[in-house]
Design a protein around this motif. Sequence first.
Motif, short mmCIF file in Angstrom:
data_model
loop_
_atom_site.label_atom_id
_atom_site.label_comp_id
_atom_site.label_asym_id
_atom_site.label_seq_id
_atom_site.Cartn_x
_atom_site.Cartn_y
_atom_site.Cartn_z
N ARG A 3 19.39 79.17 12.63
CA ARG A 3 20.07 78.16 11.82
C ARG A 3 19.29 77.93 10.55
O ARG A 3 18.08 77.77 10.56
CB ARG A 3 20.19 76.86 12.60
CG ARG A 3 21.07 77.00 13.81
CD ARG A 3 20.95 75.82 14.72
NE ARG A 3 21.53 74.63 14.11
CZ ARG A 3 21.53 73.45 14.71
NH1 ARG A 3 20.99 73.31 15.89
NH2 ARG A 3 22.07 72.41 14.12
N ALA A 4 19.99 77.90 9.43
CA ALA A 4 19.37 77.65 8.13
C ALA A 4 19.49 76.16 7.82
O ALA A 4 20.55 75.69 7.41
CB ALA A 4 20.04 78.48 7.06
N LEU A 5 18.40 75.43 8.03
CA LEU A 5 18.39 74.00 7.75
C LEU A 5 17.72 73.78 6.40
O LEU A 5 16.65 74.30 6.13
CB LEU A 5 17.61 73.25 8.82
CG LEU A 5 18.05 73.46 10.26
CD1 LEU A 5 17.15 72.65 11.19
CD2 LEU A 5 19.49 73.07 10.46
N GLU A 59 8.96 68.00 11.04
CA GLU A 59 8.50 69.26 11.64
C GLU A 59 8.90 69.33 13.12
O GLU A 59 9.35 70.38 13.60
CB GLU A 59 6.99 69.40 11.49
CG GLU A 59 6.44 70.68 12.07
CD GLU A 59 7.03 71.93 11.45
OE1 GLU A 59 7.13 72.94 12.17
OE2 GLU A 59 7.39 71.91 10.27
N ALA A 60 8.75 68.24 13.85
CA ALA A 60 9.15 68.22 15.26
C ALA A 60 10.65 68.47 15.41
O ALA A 60 11.09 69.19 16.31
CB ALA A 60 8.77 66.88 15.90
N PHE A 61 11.44 67.90 14.53
CA PHE A 61 12.88 68.12 14.55
C PHE A 61 13.20 69.60 14.31
O PHE A 61 14.01 70.19 15.01
CB PHE A 61 13.57 67.25 13.49
CG PHE A 61 15.04 67.47 13.39
CD1 PHE A 61 15.89 66.95 14.34
CD2 PHE A 61 15.57 68.20 12.35
CE1 PHE A 61 17.26 67.16 14.25
CE2 PHE A 61 16.93 68.42 12.26
CZ PHE A 61 17.77 67.89 13.21
N GLY A 62 12.54 70.20 13.32
CA GLY A 62 12.75 71.61 13.04
C GLY A 62 12.38 72.49 14.22
O GLY A 62 13.09 73.45 14.54
N GLN A 63 11.29 72.17 14.90
CA GLN A 63 10.90 72.94 16.08
C GLN A 63 11.93 72.82 17.19
O GLN A 63 12.25 73.81 17.85
CB GLN A 63 9.53 72.48 16.58
CG GLN A 63 8.39 72.92 15.71
CD GLN A 63 7.05 72.45 16.24
OE1 GLN A 63 6.98 71.72 17.23
NE2 GLN A 63 5.98 72.84 15.58
N ARG A 64 12.45 71.61 17.42
CA ARG A 64 13.49 71.44 18.45
C ARG A 64 14.73 72.24 18.11
O ARG A 64 15.33 72.85 18.99
CB ARG A 64 13.85 69.95 18.59
CG ARG A 64 12.83 69.15 19.35
CD ARG A 64 13.37 67.79 19.75
NE ARG A 64 13.89 67.01 18.66
CZ ARG A 64 13.18 66.20 17.88
NH1 ARG A 64 11.89 66.06 18.08
NH2 ARG A 64 13.75 65.52 16.92
N ARG A 66 14.87 75.00 16.32
CA ARG A 66 14.58 76.42 16.52
C ARG A 66 14.57 76.79 18.00
O ARG A 66 15.01 77.87 18.38
CB ARG A 66 13.24 76.79 15.87
CG ARG A 66 13.35 76.85 14.34
CD ARG A 66 12.09 77.42 13.71
NE ARG A 66 10.93 76.56 13.85
CZ ARG A 66 10.63 75.56 13.03
NH1 ARG A 66 11.42 75.29 12.01
NH2 ARG A 66 9.55 74.84 13.21
N ARG A 67 14.06 75.90 18.86
CA ARG A 67 14.06 76.16 20.30
C ARG A 67 15.46 76.23 20.86
O ARG A 67 15.75 77.03 21.74
CB ARG A 67 13.29 75.06 21.02
CG ARG A 67 11.87 75.41 21.34
CD ARG A 67 11.27 74.54 22.40
NE ARG A 67 11.56 73.13 22.28
CZ ARG A 67 10.80 72.23 21.67
NH1 ARG A 67 9.70 72.61 21.07
NH2 ARG A 67 11.13 70.97 21.63
N CYS A 68 16.36 75.40 20.34
CA CYS A 68 17.75 75.39 20.81
C CYS A 68 18.44 76.70 20.47
O CYS A 68 19.38 77.11 21.15
CB CYS A 68 18.52 74.23 20.20
SG CYS A 68 18.00 72.63 20.82
N ASP A 69 18.02 77.38 19.41
CA ASP A 69 18.64 78.63 18.99
C ASP A 69 18.15 79.82 19.79
O ASP A 69 18.79 80.85 19.81
CB ASP A 69 18.37 78.89 17.51
CG ASP A 69 19.06 77.87 16.62
OD1 ASP A 69 20.05 77.29 17.08
OD2 ASP A 69 18.60 77.66 15.50
N ALA A 70 16.98 79.68 20.42
CA ALA A 70 16.39 80.83 21.13
C ALA A 70 17.12 81.17 22.41
O ALA A 70 17.89 80.50 22.95
CB ALA A 70 14.92 80.54 21.43
#
Length: 70
Positions: A3-5, A59-64, A66-70
């Motif tokens: 996802r491109a945020l 940053e924590a939001f971005g990591q979450r 990215r994890r949802c996309d994996a």
Amino acid sequence: MVRALADVDVRIVNRVAANGNPFTELLHTWVENGQRRNALSRVNYTVSDTPQSRAYHVEAFGQRQRRCDA
């Protein structure tokens, strides 16, 4: 698919529940595929509204996300 945020931001608002317990609302906003998106999170403790705290939560939001996309 990744996802491109873009333009990710967080608004930190400390509140008090009806029973007197403090909590914090984190309003995340970002742009994804040209559309503005929002997400509301609540934590049951207070969070200082400082630039460092906002950067941490962005940053924590971005990591979450990215994890949802994996």
